[in-house]
Design an enzyme around this catalytic site. Structure first.
Site, PDB file in Angstrom:
ATOM      1  N   SER A   1       0.687 -10.250  -0.200  1.00 36.22           N
ATOM      2  CA  SER A   1       0.049 -11.575  -0.157  1.00 36.22           C
ATOM      3  C   SER A   1       0.671 -12.496  -1.197  1.00 36.22           C
ATOM      4  CB  SER A   1      -1.451 -11.462  -0.418  1.00 36.22           C
ATOM      5  OG  SER A   1      -2.009 -10.583   0.513  1.00 36.22           O
TER       6      SER A   1
ATOM      7  N   THR B   1       1.959  -4.714   4.354  1.00 37.97           N
ATOM      8  CA  THR B   1       1.894  -5.103   5.767  1.00 37.97           C
ATOM      9  C   THR B   1       1.407  -6.542   5.973  1.00 37.97           C
ATOM     10  OG1 THR B   1      -0.321  -4.157   5.909  1.00 37.97           O
ATOM     11  CG2 THR B   1       1.507  -2.763   6.616  1.00 37.97           C
TER      12      THR B   1
ATOM     13  N   GLN C   1      -1.441 -20.653  20.364  1.00 36.37           N
ATOM     14  CA  GLN C   1      -2.356 -19.779  19.624  1.00 36.37           C
ATOM     15  C   GLN C   1      -2.498 -18.421  20.319  1.00 36.37           C
ATOM     16  OE1 GLN C   1      -6.155 -21.766  19.008  1.00 36.37           O
ATOM     17  NE2 GLN C   1      -5.140 -23.580  18.198  1.00 36.37           N
ATOM     18  N   CYS C   2      -2.110 -18.351  21.591  1.00 40.75           N
ATOM     19  CA  CYS C   2      -2.211 -17.076  22.312  1.00 40.75           C
ATOM     20  C   CYS C   2      -1.153 -16.124  21.765  1.00 40.75           C
ATOM     21  CB  CYS C   2      -1.941 -17.269  23.804  1.00 40.75           C
ATOM     22  SG  CYS C   2      -3.138 -18.294  24.621  1.00 40.75           S
TER      23      CYS C   2
ATOM     24  N   THR D   1       0.810  -1.225   0.000  1.00 39.53           N
ATOM     25  CA  THR D   1       0.000   0.000   0.000  1.00 39.53           C
ATOM     26  C   THR D   1       0.841   1.271   0.000  1.00 39.53           C
ATOM     27  OG1 THR D   1      -1.730  -1.170   1.172  1.00 39.53           O
ATOM     28  CG2 THR D   1      -1.769   1.207   1.363  1.00 39.53           C
TER      29      THR D   1
HETATM   30  N1  ASP Z   1      -2.394  -5.931   0.779  1.00 37.42           N
HETATM   31  C1  ASP Z   1      -1.352  -4.989   1.097  1.00 37.42           C
HETATM   32  C2  ASP Z   1      -0.044  -5.734   1.152  1.00 37.42           C
HETATM   33  O1  ASP Z   1       0.240  -6.358   2.119  1.00 37.42           O
HETATM   34  C3  ASP Z   1      -1.652  -4.295   2.371  1.00 37.42           C
HETATM   35  C4  ASP Z   1      -0.580  -3.329   2.824  1.00 37.42           C
HETATM   36  O2  ASP Z   1       0.327  -2.987   2.135  1.00 37.42           O
HETATM   37  O3  ASP Z   1      -0.682  -2.886   3.956  1.00 37.42           O
HETATM   38  O4  ASP Z   1       0.699  -5.666   0.204  1.00 37.42           O
END
Ligand code: ASP
Length: 344
Positions: A61, A91, A279-280, A15
């Site tokens: 992703s 992120t 998992q915590c 982003t």
């Molecule tokens: N979908 C974006 C990514 O991880 C979200 C971001 O950049 O925060 O590339």
């Protein structure tokens, strides 16, 4: 001794590097070499800032080990020419990438700071501008001629974290990351305050060595009440599987039903490494504290202590790709290699 070599910005996507297309209204990546048009403040740094960008920026992703190798090779090829590196990254999988790089970059003695944004730089209320400027400031920070933070870190929303301790926890607020089991390394308020005692420094300065091999023979199995035998059989029956991260309850607990315990034992006996990760988000696995984890311990499951799933997955992918015996891998899983676990 540090000199005025400057900082290398590596833009991978996400982003942060987007602007709004004025016609379509959609977010599209912009040419990052022109970042100082968007953030003229960058020109006020007294050192050189250079940029390398991926030919096609990726949404994080889509990141996979091949991208980690590309990032690591950019650092390797430019290691002697810069004082530090800032990696701009989406992120969504930043915690995985920061964890992976922490294990890949052996003998790292310079800052490698990941950052990104929840709102693109091309949007007025962006959080990317502060994240980027402060990440650069941290990458360049030194004390007594040495870099302040010679580690792989994540900087986000005024906090600097050890990269392999982070997890993305928020999809809508600016404070997207947490490091629940390890204190932050720095905080950017009116002043940049470093949490010196928690920062790792190399014991001896050796040439940088980059691990570029990854195994894909791992998987993650998250327990849930009602998990059934067939599902476990499918997972453990995967061809060429070498390790499973078992995401357990609380302090590392799992069902005590006979079928479950014997399935786990069968997996261990067939040389699958089982790593118990809770998992915590906060706290540690303590095998043997409850009856429901003693059985795992007896079956030969390895404790992940307070490791994150992100760090566990990347550590295993790298260890399994090395020519190590299973016993050595298990021993290394129980050792903090890059500050990823706390063992009391
Ligand atoms: N979908 C974006 C990514 O991880 C979200 C971001 O950049 O925060 O590339």
């Amino acid at each position: 001794m540090i000199d005025n070599k400057g900082i290398l910005l590596i833009y991978t996507g996400g982003t942060i590097g987007m602007i709004k297309d004025p016609v379509k209204g959609t977010l599209t990546p912009f040419d990052f070499s022109e970042v100082s048009d968007l953030i003229p403040e960058l020109q006020r740094f007294t050192f050189n800032i250079e940029t390398i960008q991926f030919e096609s920026p990726v949404d994080s992703s889509d990141i996979h080990p091949g991208f980690w190798i590309r990032i690591a090779e950019i650092i390797e090829n430019n290691y002697n020419d810069y004082n530090g590196f800032v990696i701009l990254h989406g992120t969504d999988t930043m915690a995985y990438s920061a964890s992976a790089l922490s294990f890949m970059l052996e003998n790292l003695a310079k800052p490698v700071i990941f950052t990104g944004a929840q709102l693109p730089l091309g949007i007025l209320r962006t959080d990317g501008k502060e994240n980027l400027i402060t990440a650069i400031e941290i990458a360049a920070a030194s004390e007594n001629g040495q870099p302040m933070v010679p580690e792989v870190c994540v900087y986000f929303e005024s906090k600097l974290y050890r990269g392999n301790r982070t997890t993305k926890v928020n999809a809508e607020h600016f404070n997207a990351f947490q490091s629940a089991n390890y204190p932050y390394l720095a905080r950017a308020g009116v002043e940049l305050v470093f949490n010196r005692e928690f920062i790792r420094h190399p014991q001896v300065i050796e040439p940088l060595v980059v691990h570029k091999e990854f195994s894909d023979q791992i998987t993650i199995l998250k327990l849930f009440p009602g998990i059934n035998r067939k599902y476990m059989d499918v997972v453990f029956g995967m061809k060429n599987l070498r390790a499973v991260i078992l995401e357990t309850y609380g302090a590392g607990n799992a069902p005590s039903a006979e079928w479950f315990t014997s399935r786990i034992k069968k997996a261990v006996d067939s040389n699958i490494i089982l790593l118990d990760v809770t998992q915590c988000s906060r706290g540690s696995v303590e095998l043997g504290r409850y009856e429901t984890s003693r059985t795992l311990l007896e079956a030969g499951v390895v404790s992940g202590y307070d490791i994150t799933t992100e760090a566990a997955a990347t550590k295993l992918m790298i260890l399994l790709a090395q020519q190590l015996r299973d016993e050595e891998i298990k021993m290394l899983l129980n050792k903090s290699l890059k500050g990823e676990i706390t063992i009391h």
